[in-house]
Write an enzyme that holds these catalytic residues in place. Structure first.
Site, mmCIF file in Angstrom:
data_model
loop_
_atom_site.group_PDB
_atom_site.id
_atom_site.type_symbol
_atom_site.label_atom_id
_atom_site.label_comp_id
_atom_site.label_asym_id
_atom_site.label_seq_id
_atom_site.Cartn_x
_atom_site.Cartn_y
_atom_site.Cartn_z
ATOM 1 N N ARG A 114 22.104 2.504 -18.464
ATOM 2 C CA ARG A 114 21.139 3.586 -18.622
ATOM 3 C C ARG A 114 21.259 4.195 -19.995
ATOM 4 O O ARG A 114 22.332 4.647 -20.390
ATOM 5 C CB ARG A 114 21.349 4.653 -17.546
ATOM 6 C CG ARG A 114 20.297 5.760 -17.585
ATOM 7 C CD ARG A 114 20.406 6.687 -16.403
ATOM 8 N NE ARG A 114 21.671 7.424 -16.391
ATOM 9 C CZ ARG A 114 21.907 8.455 -15.583
ATOM 10 N NH1 ARG A 114 20.990 8.839 -14.728
ATOM 11 N NH2 ARG A 114 23.073 9.080 -15.631
ATOM 12 N N THR A 118 17.021 8.383 -23.118
ATOM 13 C CA THR A 118 15.734 8.197 -22.435
ATOM 14 C C THR A 118 15.884 8.089 -20.922
ATOM 15 O O THR A 118 14.895 8.222 -20.196
ATOM 16 C CB THR A 118 15.043 6.919 -22.934
ATOM 17 O OG1 THR A 118 15.816 5.773 -22.529
ATOM 18 C CG2 THR A 118 14.913 6.925 -24.444
ATOM 19 N N ASP A 210 30.497 9.908 -11.401
ATOM 20 C CA ASP A 210 30.101 8.586 -11.879
ATOM 21 C C ASP A 210 30.807 7.534 -11.028
ATOM 22 O O ASP A 210 32.021 7.359 -11.100
ATOM 23 C CB ASP A 210 30.490 8.426 -13.354
ATOM 24 C CG ASP A 210 29.946 7.138 -13.955
ATOM 25 O OD1 ASP A 210 30.327 6.047 -13.461
ATOM 26 O OD2 ASP A 210 29.156 7.212 -14.899
ATOM 27 N N ASP A 213 32.914 4.841 -12.966
ATOM 28 C CA ASP A 213 34.171 5.361 -13.488
ATOM 29 C C ASP A 213 35.190 5.577 -12.374
ATOM 30 O O ASP A 213 36.377 5.299 -12.539
ATOM 31 C CB ASP A 213 33.929 6.679 -14.235
ATOM 32 C CG ASP A 213 33.311 6.476 -15.610
ATOM 33 O OD1 ASP A 213 33.341 5.322 -16.099
ATOM 34 O OD2 ASP A 213 32.798 7.453 -16.178
#
Length: 219
Positions: A114, A118, A210, A213
């Site tokens: 990602r 944006t 996340d 992670d």
């Protein structure tokens, strides 16, 4: 299954798993104090439960078998069976558990990241089985946040010939569900929870952080 938040378009019908075991494990998964090893184990356990629901509609056919006592007619999966498609890298945390349940399934990978400015998905890798068009496809990624990565991955699966597709994730945001509905209304979503929404960085809240992670111990 639970009712959807009012912010989710009613034309979308994700399957939200409200089984007590799912919700117990998901709550432990969300906790910031859960270790990397614990997070990995809980994700694997949840993937087994999600796979059970995601495969509910697989076709079966009658077969004659011999038990230790007599012959009988049982049922087994028919056709080309399954293809699991992992959206790298975090999707592999769900993929491992699903392969425990269906070890004969074919596996594909779609590498996307990602763009943090944006929030759009950028492809860096894709490898799918040649006969993906003949298989039921289950696309896996822990999070359906903005929906851009999931939509981009399913775009590529369909371009390769995939037709019967289910998307499986641990958590979804209403924004991601709406994005999927707009681009792929034929794709069923199976998830453990639809959370409140996205924060200013595009992360699901309350969420679990996340997923990649936490699965791999990175930052």
């Amino acid at each position: 299954m639970t009712d959807l938040p009012a912010s989710v378009p009613r034309s979308v019908a994700p399957v939200v798993l409200d089984h007590p075991l799912v919700q117990h494990k998901l709550t432990r998964l969300r906790q910031a104090a859960t270790s990397t090893a614990g997070f990995r184990r809980l994700t694997r356990e949840l993937s087994l439960l999600m796979c059970y629901e995601a495969t509910r509609d697989l076709p079966t056919e009658p077969v004659e078998i011999e038990t230790p006592l007599e012959r009988m007619e049982g049922r087994m999966l028919s056709g080309k069976k399954l293809c699991f498609i992992s959206i790298l890298r975090a999707g592999n945390g769900i993929l491992d558990g699903m392969l425990d349940l269906v070890p004969a399934a074919r596996v594909g990978h779609v590498g996307l990241y990602r763009d943090h400015d944006t929030l759009e998905a950028v492809e860096y890798y894709m490898k799918l089985p040649e006969d993906v068009a003949e298989r039921d496809c289950i696309v896996v990624d822990p999070m359906l946040a903005t929906g851009h990565s999931a939509v981009a991955a399913i775009d590529r699966v369909k371009a390769a010939g995939g037709k019967r597709i289910v998307f499986v994730c641990l958590l979804a945001a209403p924004e991601g569900v709406a994005c999927m509905n707009a681009h792929h209304p034929d794709v069923k979503i199976v998830t453990c929870s639809i959370d409140r929404g996205l924060n200013e960085k595009g992360y699901i809240v309350p969420g679990l952080g996340d997923a990649g992670d936490r699965l791999f111990g990175t930052r």
